[in-house]
Every structure is written in structure tokens, then in C-alpha cells.
Design an enzyme around this catalytic site. Sequence first.
Site, PDB file in Angstrom:
ATOM      1  N   SER A  38       1.072  -9.870  -0.666  1.00 17.70           N
ATOM      2  CA  SER A  38       0.808  -8.431  -0.591  1.00 17.70           C
ATOM      3  C   SER A  38       1.152  -7.787   0.741  1.00 17.70           C
ATOM      4  O   SER A  38       1.323  -6.572   0.799  1.00 17.70           O
ATOM      5  CB  SER A  38      -0.661  -8.177  -0.935  1.00 17.70           C
ATOM      6  OG  SER A  38      -1.494  -8.985  -0.126  1.00 17.70           O
TER       7      SER A  38
ATOM      8  N   LYS B  55       0.820  -1.222   0.000  1.00 20.86           N
ATOM      9  CA  LYS B  55       0.000   0.000   0.000  1.00 20.86           C
ATOM     10  C   LYS B  55       0.847   1.264   0.000  1.00 20.86           C
ATOM     11  O   LYS B  55       0.379   2.328  -0.375  1.00 20.86           O
ATOM     12  CB  LYS B  55      -0.947  -0.001   1.200  1.00 20.86           C
ATOM     13  CG  LYS B  55      -2.056  -1.035   1.091  1.00 20.86           C
ATOM     14  CD  LYS B  55      -3.359  -0.378   0.774  1.00 20.86           C
ATOM     15  CE  LYS B  55      -4.556  -1.300   0.620  1.00 20.86           C
ATOM     16  NZ  LYS B  55      -4.528  -2.608   1.186  1.00 20.86           N
TER      17      LYS B  55
HETATM   18  C1  LIG Z   1      -5.277  -3.648   0.818  1.00 18.35           C
HETATM   19  C2  LIG Z   1      -4.684  -4.981   0.749  1.00 18.35           C
HETATM   20  C3  LIG Z   1      -5.042  -5.893  -0.261  1.00 18.35           C
HETATM   21  C4  LIG Z   1      -6.113  -5.601  -1.298  1.00 18.35           C
HETATM   22  O1  LIG Z   1      -5.839  -4.477  -2.082  1.00 18.35           O
HETATM   23  P1  LIG Z   1      -7.028  -3.774  -2.892  1.00 18.35           P
HETATM   24  O2  LIG Z   1      -6.354  -2.731  -3.708  1.00 18.35           O
HETATM   25  O3  LIG Z   1      -7.974  -3.181  -1.895  1.00 18.35           O
HETATM   26  O4  LIG Z   1      -7.693  -4.835  -3.703  1.00 18.35           O
HETATM   27  C5  LIG Z   1      -4.396  -7.118  -0.294  1.00 18.35           C
HETATM   28  N1  LIG Z   1      -3.475  -7.444   0.621  1.00 18.35           N
HETATM   29  C6  LIG Z   1      -3.108  -6.622   1.610  1.00 18.35           C
HETATM   30  C7  LIG Z   1      -2.076  -7.069   2.578  1.00 18.35           C
HETATM   31  C8  LIG Z   1      -3.696  -5.350   1.706  1.00 18.35           C
HETATM   32  O5  LIG Z   1      -3.331  -4.526   2.694  1.00 18.35           O
END
Ligand SMILES: *Cc1c(COP(=O)(O)O)cnc(C)c1O
Length: 332
Positions: A309, A56
Amino acid sequence: MKNFRPIRLKDIYTARRRISEIAQRSPLIYSSVLSERLGSAVYLKLENLQPTGSFKIRGAANAILGLSPDQKSRGVIAFSTGNHGRAVAYVAGRLGIKAVICLSKRVPAYRVNAMQKLGAEVVQRGNSQDEAYEYALEIREKSGLTMVNPFDDPLVIAGQGTIALEVAEDLPDVTSVIVPVSGGGLISGIAVALKSINPDVAVTGVSMDCAPAMFHSLQAGKPVEIEEKDSLADALLGGIGLDNRFTFQLVRDYVDRIILVSEREIADAMFFCLDQQRLAIEGAGAVGVSAILTEKIRDPGSKTVVVLSGGNVDTATLVQIANKRYGNKNEK
Ligand SMILES: *Cc1c(COP(=O)(O)O)cnc(C)c1O
């Protein structure tokens, strides 16, 4: 298809130049254990290693660096289940900009503490993302702060898309990417970038089956609200916004499919990451690994990238998951 072009490849290259001093280029590592499971090469994109523990930071940096000097001097506001708030707090802190973060009361304490430590002002209101959002709008009215949207903003989407530029450089013959989905900013940016470079790359989204807002919205043909549940993938909770302007259409036009995984499958994947990859990955970050372990991904082509992510899981949760798995193993 693909008529909707609010962001283009060049916007993603611009984002990359802009955010280079704040977000890291993350490693892409080959996973022999997952390759064996899938029967073809699997690589992991380690966004858990970003300074704030999730991707993010990319979108938040691109959005905040894109503000006017006047907006920067007044400060920013965000609502978030945690990782976006943390990223906004971090980027604002690095740039000396004031940040206010609105959270629902469901957000776990360890996430709140992390944001406060970065110097942000945290306010908690309501039991859902949407209520926290309403409150953030109220504060914005009064304070002149600029809202940094967690996903439905072209600059945020372009920032997240920089992941794909790195993947395309490190693995030019990538055939498939697997990406966690909540609001869809991450997968939209990645899909636009990768499909602009090579339209044949398959882009698969993964969400948790207890509250998959984007999945239900796609089925309904328009953004729909869903009831919030507790999930191990807490960073994937929240709706896509009934007034969604960008990510719904981008996901519809650019993403090949979205698959769903259960809470148990998410826990298995978190344990797998820890046990087999020596990586602490939060539930939201592990759903792509769930998709492979459960064999819900079929016919991936020869080179698959799984985006891990984020890694912001509290140690107690991870230990609990590990203990259960070891307990079960020893039972017989
Ligand atoms: C926010 C987030 C997501 C999803 O991202 P989006 O852009 O809202 O689809 C996935 N994994 C993690 C760890 C996140 O913080």
C-alpha cells in the site's frame, strides 16, 4: 449479509474515470519468491509507486474532484498520520486548491516535510490522531474549509476501490487478496469491488498486533477506542472513529478475516521486500507480506494478490532494519 450498500460497483467505475489524470494505474507483478513460500502464485500490487508513494492519492483525488466549485474555492482540510495528508496536499496542489493538514505530534518529521514541500499548510497538535482530528474540526468551523476524511467517506472508499478494478483486469482469475487495514477505507473499497465482480474472492485484512483498531472493533461488535502505540506500521495507527458511519459495517459485511502481525514480523517483511524484491516498502505497506512469510495465510486458493500500500519509509529506518538483519546473519 451484504445489505449495507453505501457504495456500489458503478461508483468505483465513476471514481476511476474521475481520478485517471491524477492517480496512476499501478503495476501488478508476479513474485516468484513469495509464490515459492506460499506454494501458489503470488502477485504484488505496487501502490508504493503512486506519485505520493501510497494508494491514498486515489481516494483523495476522488473526494476533492467531487467537491462543488464553491467548496474548491474555499479549500480543504485533512487530519492524517501522513499518507492521507500527503495525498490531499498533492491533489490540492495539482488542482490549485488551498490545503491545511492537521497532524499529531507523533507523526515523523520526514512526513511533515513532504507535505510542506507540496505547498500545504501543516499544523501539529496533540499526541494522537483523535486530538489532531478535534483540532481539525475546530479549524474547519472557523475557516469554511471542507474536510477530506481519510477513510470513512463513500467517495474515498470508491477511490481506493479502483485498485480492485485494475487487479480484476490484470488477473481475472484472482482468488484471494491481502490488504493492510487501519480505518478500513482501502479494504472496504477493494472488497466491495472484487466481491461485486466475483463473490468467491477471499479478502483478508492485516493489521499490526500492538494497536489493531478495526480488529478490536469487530470483536466488540461496535467501533471501540484503543490506545495508540509506536509501530513500524505508523500509517496504520489511529482509531476507526466512534462515530464510524461506513467502513466498520463494510468491513464486517465484506471482509472474510483480519489477521495480526508483530513488529518483528513487519520488520522482517520490510527487509524481505528490499532484499528479495528490490522494493522500499513502509511498515504499513509490508504487513501483507508478513502474513505470507509467517504462514498466517493458509489455503489462499491459486492466485493471491498482496497490496503493497505504500513506500514512504525514511531511508534511515530501512537501513537500520537491513543492518540488523545482516548483522544477525553474520553472527552465527
Ligand atoms: C492509510 C494506509 C493504510 C490503511 O488504509 P485504511 O483505509 O485506513 O485502512 C495502509 N497502508 C498505508 C501505506 C496507508 O497509508
